[in-house]
Design a protein around this motif. Structure first.
Motif, short mmCIF file in Angstrom:
data_model
loop_
_atom_site.label_atom_id
_atom_site.label_comp_id
_atom_site.label_asym_id
_atom_site.label_seq_id
_atom_site.Cartn_x
_atom_site.Cartn_y
_atom_site.Cartn_z
N LYS A 525 0.84 -1.19 0.00
CA LYS A 525 0.00 0.00 0.00
C LYS A 525 0.88 1.25 0.00
O LYS A 525 2.00 1.22 0.51
CB LYS A 525 -0.93 0.02 1.22
CG LYS A 525 -1.89 -1.15 1.28
CD LYS A 525 -2.75 -1.07 2.52
CE LYS A 525 -3.72 -2.25 2.61
NZ LYS A 525 -4.55 -2.21 3.83
N PRO A 526 0.39 2.35 -0.54
CA PRO A 526 1.16 3.60 -0.53
C PRO A 526 1.10 4.29 0.83
O PRO A 526 0.40 5.29 1.02
CB PRO A 526 0.49 4.43 -1.64
CG PRO A 526 -0.92 3.93 -1.67
CD PRO A 526 -0.86 2.47 -1.32
N GLN A 527 1.84 3.78 1.78
CA GLN A 527 1.84 4.34 3.12
C GLN A 527 3.11 3.87 3.85
O GLN A 527 3.79 2.93 3.42
CB GLN A 527 0.61 3.90 3.91
CG GLN A 527 0.52 2.41 4.14
CD GLN A 527 -0.75 1.99 4.85
OE1 GLN A 527 -1.66 2.79 5.02
NE2 GLN A 527 -0.81 0.74 5.28
N VAL A 528 3.43 4.54 4.96
CA VAL A 528 4.54 4.16 5.82
C VAL A 528 4.00 3.90 7.21
O VAL A 528 2.98 4.47 7.63
CB VAL A 528 5.63 5.25 5.85
CG1 VAL A 528 6.32 5.37 4.50
CG2 VAL A 528 5.05 6.59 6.27
N ARG A 529 4.69 3.04 7.95
CA ARG A 529 4.30 2.69 9.30
C ARG A 529 5.47 2.93 10.25
O ARG A 529 6.63 2.75 9.86
CB ARG A 529 3.87 1.23 9.38
CG ARG A 529 2.61 0.93 8.58
CD ARG A 529 2.36 -0.56 8.55
NE ARG A 529 1.14 -0.88 7.81
CZ ARG A 529 0.84 -2.07 7.36
NH1 ARG A 529 1.65 -3.09 7.58
NH2 ARG A 529 -0.29 -2.27 6.71
N ILE A 530 5.16 3.30 11.47
CA ILE A 530 6.16 3.55 12.49
C ILE A 530 5.99 2.49 13.58
O ILE A 530 4.89 2.32 14.14
CB ILE A 530 6.03 4.96 13.09
CG1 ILE A 530 6.21 6.02 12.00
CG2 ILE A 530 7.05 5.17 14.20
CD1 ILE A 530 6.08 7.44 12.51
N TYR A 531 7.09 1.76 13.85
CA TYR A 531 7.09 0.72 14.88
C TYR A 531 8.08 1.12 15.97
O TYR A 531 9.15 1.69 15.69
CB TYR A 531 7.51 -0.63 14.31
CG TYR A 531 6.54 -1.23 13.32
CD1 TYR A 531 5.53 -2.10 13.73
CD2 TYR A 531 6.65 -0.95 11.96
CE1 TYR A 531 4.65 -2.66 12.83
CE2 TYR A 531 5.78 -1.51 11.05
CZ TYR A 531 4.77 -2.36 11.49
OH TYR A 531 3.91 -2.92 10.59
N GLU A 532 7.75 0.77 17.19
CA GLU A 532 8.70 0.87 18.29
C GLU A 532 9.38 -0.47 18.45
O GLU A 532 8.72 -1.51 18.56
CB GLU A 532 7.99 1.26 19.59
CG GLU A 532 8.94 1.44 20.75
CD GLU A 532 8.23 1.81 22.03
OE1 GLU A 532 8.91 2.12 23.02
OE2 GLU A 532 6.99 1.77 22.03
#
Length: 593
Positions: A525-532
């Motif tokens: 998908k055209p998106q970014v995710r932020i993970y800890e």
């Protein structure tokens, strides 16, 4: 011997022979013995023009259709009974031409003139049908990708094996997703930074560009050489000794490299997955990359419509082509230089050659590269420092210009439909347009890096395989130079939008607590995710256990009103050091390429 004229009857009623003559008009020897009655003297053959000459008893004014021609009416017998019968026969007669038609004169002009013309449709109808076709194609593409994303175990083609169809980093079970940002949000951002930025330090040395390569063409191509001792430097941010020194001196708040910043700036154009490690240490923010990260590899045909083969063993698979393109780019940047020992030196030597201050030495031989540590002001007291690369220098009429050197590679003309050896000289614009369509993200990142480094010229080389099935031997077909700002305008790369994306990520990261995070581009998908992530993530002794694909897409819902700060679900990271240099040295490993 005499001539018998015969009897000439007298007609007391008018001109011509009487209706009932007293004696036969024809002699018995001509009429066969007797003349039949009531048969007028008229020709029986249409070819005969002999007949009555004139009838002076006719009423000229009554019979003439046009009074002006009344004097000629005495010679018109069309109204007579016998003439009317003949005229009726003539009206039904049609001439049939039995001759064959003439043979056509074959030729381009005759074919063009004789071609049946199709009815011309209106421009509105053509445009409407074209728009409908594009909508149908877009709808089919959306349904196809939706079907594949909802069916991760789909067996049709095994696209998960390519780097563009799986995540660049394995999502671990203990990771906590904090947020996801669609690319549609990035395209609306805008921020302007002061220009030009401040140069804090320049390290390394540069060789001069060899202008002989400006005259290279497909008919006079150059073989691409190999440079085993001149390997490119791919040191991440926290392993850079100069950045450690600048961070300890509190020269800025955010630290990064031009490769990492360009990946963020051109994120909306990316298709393949990539990731950036974000480390929050005190009031400092470091944007890092992992060892063997996808950021170090150059994608090939990333934005093309036709997908590449998915098999890892295929020489034209995405992973194989990325490694080949990266190697070509490194060789090209060192070959197009004048290697005569004449170099331009700067403030300090290359910090990654025979390093003795904690950073691992990358190369024993110094290549032509200069590192410009530049600083931009984001807002208030927030500054960002980035290490930017410059590859060569040129001296024209006493004026020096910095250059960046990059190479586009052609692996098989069948995939693109454009043969560089045939089109580069005559249709150079078409070749560049095809590359902009198939490699939009790569060209945008090169342009962004040239703008960040302050280069005056960016050189693009066109490198092709000697044979489509030989991935080890290449030739340089052409080298073209562009001004970075002009080229950015040509590819519709907006610098204000680029810095708006960087500032939004920096603002979001500064709201997080101290610790380590990873920003991952979603592979589907055209998106970014932020993970800890844990503080020991991505270290040498860290064992990764991939999370199942269906669990990687779970998102922790954030407040709909949009809280000003994002709070992680896990506990705060314990044992965070306060000294920047100690944390950088303790929590990161050296990246050697």
């Amino acid at each position: 011997m005499g001539f018998d004229v015969g009897v000439v009857p007298f007609n007391p009623d008018g001109w011509g022979p009487p209706d009932t003559p007293a004696v036969p008009l024809l002699p018995p020897r001509l009429s066969g013995g007797s003349h039949p009655a009531n048969i007028p003297f008229a020709p029986f053959s249409r070819s005969e023009k002999l007949g009555r000459i004139a009838d002076w008893t006719r009423n000229a004014n009554a019979n003439a259709p046009h009074p002006s021609n009344s004097r000629d009416a005495v010679f018109d017998f069309a109204l007579d009974d016998a003439s009317a019968l003949t005229a009726a026969d003539d009206s039904s007669f049609r001439l049939v031409d039995a001759r064959p038609p003439p043979r056509p004169k074959f030729g381009p002009r005759w074919r063009f003139n004789q071609r049946p013309q199709l009815p011309q449709r209106r421009d509105e109808e053509v445009e409407a049908k074209r728009r409908e076709a594009e909508k149908d194609r877009a709808r089919r593409d959306r349904m196809y990708h939706l079907h594949r994303s909802n069916n991760p175990n789909h067996q049709g083609g095994n696209r998960g094996s390519g780097p563009g169809y799986k995540s660049s980093v394995d999502i671990q079970p203990e990771w906590t997703m904090l947020d996801q940002i669609p690319f549609s949000t990035f395209t609306k951002l805008s921020f302007s930074v002061p220009d030009p930025p401040e140069d804090l330090l320049v390290c390394g040395s540069l060789e001069f560009y060899d202008r002989v390569y400006d005259r290279v063409n497909p008919k006079n191509e150059k073989r691409l050489e190999r440079f085993k001792a001149r390997n490119a430097v791919r040191v991440t941010t926290t392993d850079d000794p100069v950045i450690r020194r600048l961070a300890a001196a509190d020269k800025a708040t955010v630290f990064a490299t031009d490769a990492i910043l360009s990946a963020l700036m051109c994120a909306p154009r990316s298709v393949y997955s990539w990731d950036i490690v974000i480390q929050r240490v005190g009031n400092k923010l470091f944007l890092d990359k992992r060892d063997r990260s996808q950021i170090d590899l150059l994608p090939v045909n990333e934005t093309a419509q036709e997908p590449l083969p998915d098999s890892k063993d295929d020489m034209n698979s995405p992973q194989s082509l990325s490694e080949e393109a990266t190697e070509i780019n490194q060789k090209f940047a060192q070959q197009v230089l004048v290697r005569d020992g004449n170099k331009v030196t700067f403030d300090e030597p290359n910090p990654f050659v025979n390093s003795t201050d904690g950073a691992a030495p990358v190369s024993d031989e110094q290549g032509s590269v200069a590192y410009r540590y530049r600083r931009w002001k984001l807002d208030g007291d927030t500054y960002i420092v980035a290490r930017c690369e410059v590859h060569a220098v040129s001296d024209v009429k006493g004026q020096r210009s910095f250059m960046t050197l990059n190479a586009l590679n052609e692996f098989d003309p069948k995939f693109t439909g454009v043969d560089w050896r045939q089109k580069l000289e005559t249709q150079r614009g078409a070749v560049l347009a095809t590359e902009l369509k198939n490699n939009a993200n790569k060209l945008a990142r090169w342009t962004a890096q040239a703008l960040l480094s302050g280069a005056d010229i960016m050189k693009l080389g066109y490198v092709s395989r000697v044979h489509p099935r030989d991935r080890h031997n290449h030739t340089i077909l052409s080298v073209i130079g562009y001004k970075p700002r002009d080229f950015a305008a040509q590819i519709n790369l907006n610098t204000a939008n680029m810095w708006g994306i960087v500032k939004s990520i920096v603002d979001l990261s500064m709201k997080l607590g101290e610790g380590k995070y990873v920003l991952v581009k979603d592979p589907a998908k055209p998106q970014v995710r932020i993970y800890e992530v844990p503080p020991d993530a991505f270290e040498n002794d860290y064992v990764e256990e991939p999370l199942p694909e269906e669990e990687q897409v779970q998102v922790r819902q954030a407040d709909k009103e949009g809280e000003s700060a994002l709070v992680a679900d896990g506990e705060a990271v314990d044992g965070a050091a306060t000294d920047v240099a100690d944390v950088v040295e303790a929590g990161n490993d050296a990246v050697v390429v």
